[in-house]
Scaffold this motif. Structure first.
Motif, PDB file in Angstrom:
ATOM      1  N   UNK A 136       0.869  -1.176   0.000  1.00  0.00           N
ATOM      2  CA  UNK A 136       0.000   0.000   0.000  1.00  0.00           C
ATOM      3  C   UNK A 136       0.905   1.224   0.000  1.00  0.00           C
ATOM      4  N   UNK A 137       1.022   1.875  -1.151  1.00  0.00           N
ATOM      5  CA  UNK A 137       1.978   2.973  -1.321  1.00  0.00           C
ATOM      6  C   UNK A 137       1.244   4.294  -1.127  1.00  0.00           C
ATOM      7  N   UNK A 138       1.731   5.086  -0.175  1.00  0.00           N
ATOM      8  CA  UNK A 138       1.167   6.410   0.098  1.00  0.00           C
ATOM      9  C   UNK A 138       2.257   7.458  -0.148  1.00  0.00           C
ATOM     10  N   UNK A 159      -5.262   3.694  -6.358  1.00  0.00           N
ATOM     11  CA  UNK A 159      -6.598   3.265  -5.906  1.00  0.00           C
ATOM     12  C   UNK A 159      -6.610   1.926  -5.198  1.00  0.00           C
ATOM     13  N   UNK A 160      -5.535   1.144  -5.368  1.00  0.00           N
ATOM     14  CA  UNK A 160      -5.522  -0.208  -4.783  1.00  0.00           C
ATOM     15  C   UNK A 160      -4.067  -0.602  -4.496  1.00  0.00           C
ATOM     16  N   UNK A 161      -3.846  -1.641  -3.714  1.00  0.00           N
ATOM     17  CA  UNK A 161      -2.474  -2.071  -3.438  1.00  0.00           C
ATOM     18  C   UNK A 161      -1.772  -2.582  -4.692  1.00  0.00           C
ATOM     19  N   UNK A 189       1.479 -13.415   1.196  1.00  0.00           N
ATOM     20  CA  UNK A 189       0.252 -13.202   1.949  1.00  0.00           C
ATOM     21  C   UNK A 189       0.290 -12.008   2.867  1.00  0.00           C
ATOM     22  N   UNK A 190       1.440 -11.328   2.959  1.00  0.00           N
ATOM     23  CA  UNK A 190       1.549 -10.182   3.847  1.00  0.00           C
ATOM     24  C   UNK A 190       1.182  -8.884   3.160  1.00  0.00           C
ATOM     25  N   UNK A 191       1.201  -7.831   3.934  1.00  0.00           N
ATOM     26  CA  UNK A 191       0.844  -6.505   3.426  1.00  0.00           C
ATOM     27  C   UNK A 191       1.691  -5.471   4.136  1.00  0.00           C
TER      28      UNK A 191
END
Length: 342
Positions: A136-138, A159-161, A189-191
């Motif tokens: 998830x890039x911000x 808009x999405x990972x 499976x990680x985030x």
């Protein structure tokens, strides 16, 4: 005061208006495929029947870039899952879900049997998600290009990972000449949430000098004294060596000139005209050649010695430390003095 009662007709109309359902707006629907698009769809179906899944996926990927339709995103994701290319499968299936909504609340027109395909896509997405990581890039500024491992994946805010293979990755953003990049590791499976800050304002402020103050001059790198002495010493040694060579060459040229003169005298007394093969004439020719050779060598050696000496002097000045101006009472101006550090 007694409020007037509603008439029977008005009451019936109100009941009917409340009971009538509001007419829903028609959901957007993909336009019918053009002739070339239909040919590509038929070709992709034929390739799937032949088991050439990768070629069929590439055709649907091309169609997705042209049409941006949910059906092409669905096919790219499902075929990528069959190829076990899980990052692409997760990426395009997530795009598909965002576009179509859910069976209970679709966002676009969906064909009959949509729910079965949707549930299968959900199952494939869950399986693909087990094999990939999500980033998830911000980014601190909107409109910045987001890059993962050097590949642009969109513009901020995403808009999405971004789904990637497990392991180490490089996540960066760039905008208006400013760029930031960070290494990020993610498990299967990680985030991970990656925060990227483009410090454009701070960078511009640092580049500008403070208001009302002159910009400080950049300090020059210190000159190595050893470099100066090695350069000057080497050139001086070369000059001395060339001078010695010139002196020796002058002496050899003088000896050869003496031998040449003596041979010339003998040749005049022994024969009327010199010709090859006579001892006196051969001695004259050999001595004359030596005299010319050593004369030219001595001239070149002295010229080289002069150039090397000049180079040593120039190097001594060019590589000398800069003059330091100090406060004192010596000099042409009161209170000013020059001190040279070697």
């Amino acid at each position: 005061m007694r409020r007037p009662l509603l008439s029977p007709i008005t009451a019936v109309l109100l009941l009917l208006s409340c009971a009538a359902p509001a007419r829903a707006e028609p959901l957007p629907r993909r336009p019918p495929p053009t002739g070339p698009e239909q040919e590509m769809l038929d070709e992709a179906k034929r390739l799937v029947d032949q088991g050439r899944i990768a070629d069929a996926r590439d055709i649907h990927l091309t169609l997705w870039r042209l049409t941006r339709s949910a059906s092409d995103a669905f096919r790219v994701g499902m075929l990528s899952f069959r190829l076990r290319e899980f990052p692409m499968a997760a990426e395009f299936l997530s795009i598909y879900f965002d576009m179509v909504g859910t069976p209970e609340a679709p966002r676009i027109w969906v064909p009959p049997g949509f729910k079965e395909g949707y549930e299968l896509a959900r199952a494939n997405f869950a399986e693909a998600r087990r094999h990939v990581g999500a980033l998830e890039v911000r980014v601190s500024e909107a409109g910045a290009a987001v890059l993962v491992d050097g590949r642009q994946v969109g513009a901020s805010p995403l808009p999405r990972p971004v789904y990637v293979a497990p392991g180490q990755h490089r996540v960066g953003a760039q905008r208006a000449g400013q760029r930031v990049e960070e290494p990020v590791a993610v498990d299967a499976g990680g985030e991970r949430t990656v925060w990227l800050v483009l410090r454009r304002a701070e960078a511009e402020a640092a580049a500008r000098p403070p208001t009302g103050k002159p910009a400080a001059a950049q300090p020059r790198p210190a000159r190595d004294p050893a470099l100066r002495w090695w350069t000057v010493g080497g050139l001086a040694a070369a000059s001395a060596a060339l001078a010695v060579v010139g002196g020796v060459s002058v002496a050899e040229a003088n000896d050869a000139a003496g031998e040449r003169d003596a041979a010339f005298v003998r040749a005049r007394w022994e024969v009327f005209r010199c010709r090859p093969g006579l001892p006196a004439c051969d001695a004259y020719a050999e001595a004359d050649g030596r005299a010319r050779t050593f004369t030219a060598l001595s001239a070149g050696a002295f010229i080289g010695a002069g150039l090397a000496a000049g180079g040593a002097v120039a190097a001594g000045f060019l590589l000398a430390p800069e003059a330091k101006v100090g406060v004192g009472a010596v000099g042409t101006a009161p209170g000013a003095a020059l001190s040279f550090a070697w």
